[in-house]
Write an enzyme that holds these catalytic residues in place. Structure first.
Site, mmCIF file in Angstrom:
data_model
loop_
_atom_site.group_PDB
_atom_site.id
_atom_site.type_symbol
_atom_site.label_atom_id
_atom_site.label_comp_id
_atom_site.label_asym_id
_atom_site.label_seq_id
_atom_site.Cartn_x
_atom_site.Cartn_y
_atom_site.Cartn_z
ATOM 1 C CG ASN A 125 -1.853 1.147 1.280
ATOM 2 O OD1 ASN A 125 -1.803 2.031 0.418
ATOM 3 N ND2 ASN A 125 -2.724 1.149 2.268
ATOM 4 N NE ARG A 142 -6.365 1.408 0.073
ATOM 5 C CZ ARG A 142 -6.391 2.580 0.668
ATOM 6 N NH1 ARG A 142 -5.282 3.102 1.141
ATOM 7 N NH2 ARG A 142 -7.512 3.235 0.787
ATOM 8 C CG HIS A 179 -13.739 2.819 3.297
ATOM 9 N ND1 HIS A 179 -14.573 3.736 3.901
ATOM 10 C CD2 HIS A 179 -12.489 3.210 3.592
ATOM 11 C CE1 HIS A 179 -13.849 4.655 4.543
ATOM 12 N NE2 HIS A 179 -12.579 4.353 4.359
ATOM 13 N NE ARG A 194 -11.497 12.009 5.084
ATOM 14 C CZ ARG A 194 -11.331 10.764 4.648
ATOM 15 N NH1 ARG A 194 -12.159 10.266 3.764
ATOM 16 N NH2 ARG A 194 -10.333 10.030 5.090
ATOM 17 C CG MET A 196 -15.044 7.058 18.956
ATOM 18 S SD MET A 196 -16.187 8.448 19.154
ATOM 19 C CE MET A 196 -16.839 8.627 17.506
ATOM 20 C CD GLU A 215 -9.216 -1.725 3.939
ATOM 21 O OE1 GLU A 215 -9.498 -0.874 3.105
ATOM 22 O OE2 GLU A 215 -8.859 -1.456 5.096
HETATM 23 P P1 AMP Z 1 -8.779 3.187 11.040
HETATM 24 O O1 AMP Z 1 -8.877 4.331 10.079
HETATM 25 O O2 AMP Z 1 -9.691 2.059 10.722
HETATM 26 O O3 AMP Z 1 -7.358 2.745 11.290
HETATM 27 O O4 AMP Z 1 -9.298 3.747 12.452
HETATM 28 C C1 AMP Z 1 -8.534 4.635 13.205
HETATM 29 C C2 AMP Z 1 -9.401 5.266 14.273
HETATM 30 O O5 AMP Z 1 -9.985 4.263 15.095
HETATM 31 C C3 AMP Z 1 -8.641 6.144 15.250
HETATM 32 O O6 AMP Z 1 -8.517 7.459 14.786
HETATM 33 C C4 AMP Z 1 -9.509 6.097 16.484
HETATM 34 O O7 AMP Z 1 -10.412 7.183 16.450
HETATM 35 C C5 AMP Z 1 -10.313 4.831 16.352
HETATM 36 N N1 AMP Z 1 -10.044 3.878 17.412
HETATM 37 C C6 AMP Z 1 -9.014 3.019 17.539
HETATM 38 N N2 AMP Z 1 -9.121 2.309 18.704
HETATM 39 C C7 AMP Z 1 -10.249 2.744 19.317
HETATM 40 C C8 AMP Z 1 -10.914 2.422 20.542
HETATM 41 N N3 AMP Z 1 -10.436 1.499 21.387
HETATM 42 N N4 AMP Z 1 -12.053 3.087 20.832
HETATM 43 C C9 AMP Z 1 -12.539 4.013 20.004
HETATM 44 N N5 AMP Z 1 -11.967 4.361 18.845
HETATM 45 C C10 AMP Z 1 -10.835 3.740 18.494
#
Ligand code: AMP
Length: 404
Positions: free
Chosen positions: A7, A91, A180, A241, A284, A385
């Site tokens: 990637n 990717r 996605h 965003r 989050m 992915e």
């Molecule tokens: P991704 O783009 O799928 O890698 O998701 C990344 C995002 O997942 C991070 O910016 C966090 O906001 C969220 N995240 C990761 N671990 C947790 C958790 N234990 N609880 C809530 N949000 C999480």
């Protein structure tokens, strides 16, 4: 067969090496800060300490060479020689309308990907650098490309067209593509496997909620509608965003705030979403923590974020005339029990009944979080992915050698 999944971003390159006999990951890692001072290669092999190497990596060809050196390194590597890599899968974010599925790379495919640079200026040129870098280092190894948009190419016109003059679609291919796709494809297949039902019999709403977030209506295994549009800005509220907004806000803001188009674009992509409403963070975990500490802006951000997801679930239940499964995936979707609970609140009229205790159980496996007897299944499905890219590459290679 060993397959290397890549990637490539503009200044980074992530990799995973799969042994396709048992789909195990032999090694994975990433090169960061390509073209900057002190590039970093991080390499991980199960049960061994992580390796970090800092060096000067000015472009992608050197990055790939360093990765290959690491994979064949006597101390840290997992391969005897680079001949042990039989194929590479990449990717690619944007496949436009040209690519409805994954393909093996040839000159024509490369030309087609270049034509799509305009549609994904931040991503596709970087992916091309990755492809050329592999070509330079492994000239005889076949490469495949797997597109984030391809899964959504089954959307009907009524889902993908914008209600603007058709000339803009005909001349410039301005339409909704969705993103996605690799993740929505993978997790919906996993959900069907988990439930022991043919995917052709299911109506699924897949919620990929990570830094970027999108919902997809998957009817009988095919994408019927999805929340992201021509770019990954449309749809749900995300970390930074805005998601959906009245397009008239753009010229109005430019006029009122004396901003340039680029500045508004940057505001909507990088300074909106959770970050803008909470004023604290786009993550989050930090939003939930602040909310628990009584921060009202964080609560509002959380509620808006969940409300948008709930609205899309309702819309897609209507679009598909019903819904059998809701699934949550990606960083937030897999890990945030409070968010899943908030999204499912008030959806009992659709037959969606969340079991709040099951929802709190943490696990890296696909799991059911609906109450027994809930008409709609609610699942958490970890996305992967890279594995889907490796599987597609393997399938293309084995079917093309069978037909040769
Ligand atoms: P991704 O783009 O799928 O890698 O998701 C990344 C995002 O997942 C991070 O910016 C966090 O906001 C969220 N995240 C990761 N671990 C947790 C958790 N234990 N609880 C809530 N949000 C999480």
């Amino acid at each position: 067969m060993n397959i290397l999944v890549i990637n490539a971003g503009s200044s980074s390159l992530k990799y995973q090496l799969y042994n396709m006999n048992d789909e195990s990951v032999l090694a994975k890692g990433r090169v960061e800060r390509i073209g900057m001072e002190s590039s970093i290669l991080t390499h991980e092999v199960d049960d061994r300490p992580e390796v970090r190497e800092v060096s000067e990596i000015l472009e992608h060809t050197t990055a790939v060479r360093k990765v290959l050196d690491m994979l064949t390194n006597k101390r840290f590597g997992v391969l005897g020689s680079i001949e042990d890599i039989q194929a590479v899968g990449h990717r690619i974010v944007h496949g436009g309308e040209s690519f409805k599925q994954s393909v093996l790379i040839n000159d024509e495919v490369k030309l087609e990907i270049k034509k799509l640079f305009d549609l994904a200026p931040l991503h596709n040129p970087a992916h091309m650098m990755g492809i050329l870098a592999v070509e330079a280092n492994l000239p005889n190894v076949p490469q495949a490309v797997v597109f984030d948009t391809a899964f959504h190419q089954t959307m009907p016109k009524s889902s993908y067209l914008y209600a603007i003059p058709m000339v803009l679609y005909n001349k410039h291919k301005i339409r909704r593509y969705g993103f996605h796709g690799t993740s929505h494809d993978y997790v919906s297949q996993q959900a069907a496997l988990f439930l022991g039902k043919p995917i052709e019999e299911l109506k699924i709403v897949s919620c990929h909620i990570g830094n970027g977030a999108s919902c997809t209506a998957i009817m009988h295994g095919k994408s019927y509608d999805t929340s992201m549009g021509m770019t990954p800005l449309e749809g749900l509220m995300m970390g930074t965003r805005s998601g959906d907004l009245d397009p008239a806000i753009v010229p109005y803001t430019i006029g009122k705030e004396d901003l340039t188009l680029n500045e508004v674009n940057s505001m909507l992509n990088k300074h909106s979403g959770l970050m803008a409403i909470s004023g604290i963070s786009s993550d989050m975990r930090e939003i939930v923590q602040a909310m628990e500490d009584g921060n009202e802006s964080a609560r509002l951000a959380f509620e808006m974020y969940a409300y948008r997801i709930r609205k899309y679930i309702g819309a897609y239940a209507a679009a598909m005339n019903g819904i059998d499964v809701i699934l949550f995936t990606a960083g937030v979707g897999e890990n945030s029990a409070p968010l899943r609970e908030k999204v499912c609140e008030g959806l009992t009229f659709l037959g969606i009944e969340l079991d709040t205790e099951r929802n709190k159980v943490r696990s890296g496996e696909t799991r059911r979080i609906a109450k027994d007897g809930s008409k709609v299944e609610v699942l958490v499905v970890p996305t992967n992915e890279e594995l889907l890219i490796a599987r597609d590459t393997y399938r293309l290679l084995t079917t093309s050698s069978e037909s040769n």
